[in-house]
Design a protein around this motif. Structure first.
Motif, mmCIF file in Angstrom:
data_model
loop_
_atom_site.group_PDB
_atom_site.id
_atom_site.type_symbol
_atom_site.label_atom_id
_atom_site.label_comp_id
_atom_site.label_asym_id
_atom_site.label_seq_id
_atom_site.Cartn_x
_atom_site.Cartn_y
_atom_site.Cartn_z
ATOM 1 N N VAL A 334 48.888 38.097 43.404
ATOM 2 C CA VAL A 334 47.432 38.186 43.276
ATOM 3 C C VAL A 334 47.114 38.751 41.897
ATOM 4 O O VAL A 334 47.980 39.304 41.223
ATOM 5 N N ARG A 335 45.859 38.631 41.489
ATOM 6 C CA ARG A 335 45.457 39.304 40.267
ATOM 7 C C ARG A 335 45.178 40.773 40.555
ATOM 8 O O ARG A 335 45.668 41.643 39.867
ATOM 9 N N ASN A 363 45.754 36.975 33.042
ATOM 10 C CA ASN A 363 46.141 35.583 33.298
ATOM 11 C C ASN A 363 47.554 35.311 32.796
ATOM 12 O O ASN A 363 48.363 34.669 33.479
ATOM 13 N N TYR A 366 50.003 36.951 35.130
ATOM 14 C CA TYR A 366 50.132 36.205 36.391
ATOM 15 C C TYR A 366 51.065 35.006 36.187
ATOM 16 O O TYR A 366 52.000 34.784 36.973
ATOM 17 N N SER A 389 45.329 32.560 44.849
ATOM 18 C CA SER A 389 44.458 32.485 43.678
ATOM 19 C C SER A 389 43.350 31.473 43.899
ATOM 20 O O SER A 389 43.558 30.428 44.520
ATOM 21 N N HIS A 390 42.182 31.802 43.370
ATOM 22 C CA HIS A 390 41.059 30.873 43.321
ATOM 23 C C HIS A 390 40.902 30.282 41.925
ATOM 24 O O HIS A 390 39.944 29.563 41.665
ATOM 25 N N ASN A 391 41.841 30.597 41.042
ATOM 26 C CA ASN A 391 41.723 30.229 39.642
ATOM 27 C C ASN A 391 42.256 28.818 39.398
ATOM 28 O O ASN A 391 43.424 28.513 39.665
ATOM 29 N N THR A 394 45.358 28.484 37.150
ATOM 30 C CA THR A 394 46.597 28.921 37.807
ATOM 31 C C THR A 394 47.125 27.848 38.751
ATOM 32 O O THR A 394 48.336 27.615 38.823
ATOM 33 N N GLN A 418 43.762 30.857 49.800
ATOM 34 C CA GLN A 418 42.386 31.161 49.395
ATOM 35 C C GLN A 418 41.625 31.737 50.596
ATOM 36 O O GLN A 418 42.059 31.599 51.738
#
Length: 492
Positions: A334-335, A363, A366, A389-391, A394, A418
């Motif tokens: 996770v971040r 970022n 990660y 991640s929701h990125n 990524t 998510q």
């Protein structure tokens, strides 16, 4: 509420009412991580009072002993309400042992529900729900000081600034330094550093060093730290009450009960990360569970917060430990959820900010950690990772590296995660393309999940405008990979 926020972010009121949503998601290739979303709605004053009481020992409260913990690992009234500045994580406050037992029973029901819903489910737990946080603070202080002591010895040997896994101490020089400091007798030192425990290389690394405190069996004996000025191993507190010893033991017993239930139900157990002043202890206790339960496959997943400066060291050390000891590595990346709180606390109390300086640095961290783990997965088919991640970048990075490394969705080594109600434009295309993807599925009565819902509302305030763009971009990427076929089918 059920037609708006609740209906968007919460699956239902109980285990029975959430089944239709779980079945619906499963039809599109999306699994579930069940999460009972009920939280205490405490006032800031009540949260602060509970925190201060549960994070100090009886000796400290009576004034008959002062805390020798570093200030990062002491309770501070200004930060007693750990919810402050945190919008994406649940917070538990210690009330009593009966409340911890109640939390354990809730986790057990989630594990049972996850096992009944599918044959490859996950469940998540938080260790602050299972015991008195005083223990986590004190154990974290011990582990941090023990690691720092290693790096101080490394600096004396001219090896400062190296990555954790690259730092190796000369045992003979170390024995001499420890003897001069008077920390232990010559006989004790020789018993610490034997060929049986360290091999015959003549050097030891941080994993070897950390194993030295494994030989101490009573919990209270863990809680000693080296004093560099006096050269003595000093207890953090002068004494523990019998009740405090029992509270520590009960916390470990609750963890063991949950892990055994997860093994019985065939459910993977993810241990959530928390604040940095708790996290060293949480990670260490999770490792102890992994040693015991990750024998044939990774049942217990540790969580790594990549907004931390030491995230890469933590990941690489644990991967290497799993290799050496022969258990299966399982990780969730996770971040991190506590950035604003962590920065403010470090600045006001006066210790180094543990968070990476910029969003871009997080970022990069990660992706560096993820890349290291994916490389391990290529050579170790039993290791697994959850990319939580929701990125968009990524997800793209992960898909590209999986393709380059020959990691296939059908291998089920790389999972994606998510939150329910968020980033469906990522989750469902991944699921339909054959990737193992999961939604965190909170459930609980409407009025009792309001604290959870208020955080989701805050977290989503700036997300909606980007959703359509992300959907189009991700579909383009997945369709390209579907056309090539290289990512979804093993070569003949």
């Amino acid at each position: 509420m059920k037609m708006t926020f609740y209906g968007q972010f919460v699956a239902g009121e109980d285990q029975e009412s959430i089944r239709p949503l779980i079945r619906h998601n499963r039809a599109f290739g999306v699994g579930s991580i069940l999460d009972y979303g009920v939280e205490e709605d405490l006032s800031p004053e009540e949260a602060e009072r509970k925190e201060m009481e549960s994070c100090t020992s009886a000796v400290e409260r009576e004034g008959s002993g002062t805390s020798k913990r570093e200030k990062q690992y002491q309770a501070h009234r200004a930060f007693g309400d750990r919810r402050d500045g945190v919008i994406s994580a649940r917070t538990y406050f210690y009330a009593n042992e009966a409340k911890c037992d109640s939390h354990m029973e809730t986790f057990l029901r989630c594990i049972e529900a996850a096992g009944g819903a599918s044959d490859d489910g996950f469940s998540a737990i938080k260790l602050t729900a299972l015991g008195r946080p005083q223990f986590l603070l004190q154990f974290s202080d011990v582990l941090t000081r023990w690691r720092r002591f290693f790096h101080q010895m490394a600096a004396e040997q001219g090896k400062a600034g190296l990555a954790a896994m690259d730092t190796k101490l000369e045992v003979a020089v170390l024995q001499e330094s420890v003897a001069k400091m008077g920390i232990a007798s010559r006989t004790e030192i020789e018993n610490w550093f034997t060929a049986e425990t360290l091999g015959v290389s003549g050097t030891l690394d941080l994993l070897d060093w950390s194993s030295l405190i494994d030989s101490r069996t009573e919990l209270s004996k863990h809680l000693v730290v080296p004093n560099m000025q006096t050269g003595q191993l000093e207890p953090l507190l002068s004494r523990f009450t019998e009740e405090e010893e029992l509270q520590m033991t009960r916390m470990l017993q609750r963890m063991d009960i949950l892990a055994k239930k997860a093994a019985e139900m065939g459910v993977r157990l993810m241990v959530d990360a928390e604040q940095t002043y708790f996290q060293p202890a949480i990670s260490r206790l999770t490792l102890e569970m992994q040693r015991k339960f990750n024998v044939g496959k990774p049942l217990i997943f540790n969580t790594y917060q990549c907004y931390l400066k030491d995230a890469y060291d933590n990941v690489t050390l644990d991967v290497e430990l799993a290799r050496r000891e022969g258990w299966c590595f399982g990780a969730k990346l996770v971040r991190g959820a506590y950035m604003a709180q962590e920065r403010t606390r470090a600045a006001e109390i006066g210790y180094e900010d543990p968070i990476n300086p910029t969003y871009e640095a997080t970022n990069a961290m990660y992706h560096r950690c993820l890349n290291y783990v994916l490389e391990e997965l290529k050579h170790n088919t039993k290791a697994k990772v959850m990319v939580a991640s929701h990125n968009e970048d990524t997800i793209r990075f992960t898909l590209r590296r999986m393709e380059e490394l020959g990691l296939y969705p059908a291998d089920r080594q790389v999972y994606f995660g998510q939150l329910l109600g968020m980033c469906d434009q990522i989750s469902f295309p991944l699921g339909q393309a054959g990737f193992p993807v999961y939604k965190y599925v909170p459930y609980g009565p409407v009025m009792e999940v309001l604290p959870y819902l208020s955080r989701r509302a805050l977290e989503n305030s700036g997300v909606v405008k980007d959703a359509w763009r992300e959907r189009q971009l991700l579909w383009q990427e997945l369709k390209r990979r579907l056309r090539t076929g290289s990512l979804f089918h093993r070569p003949a």
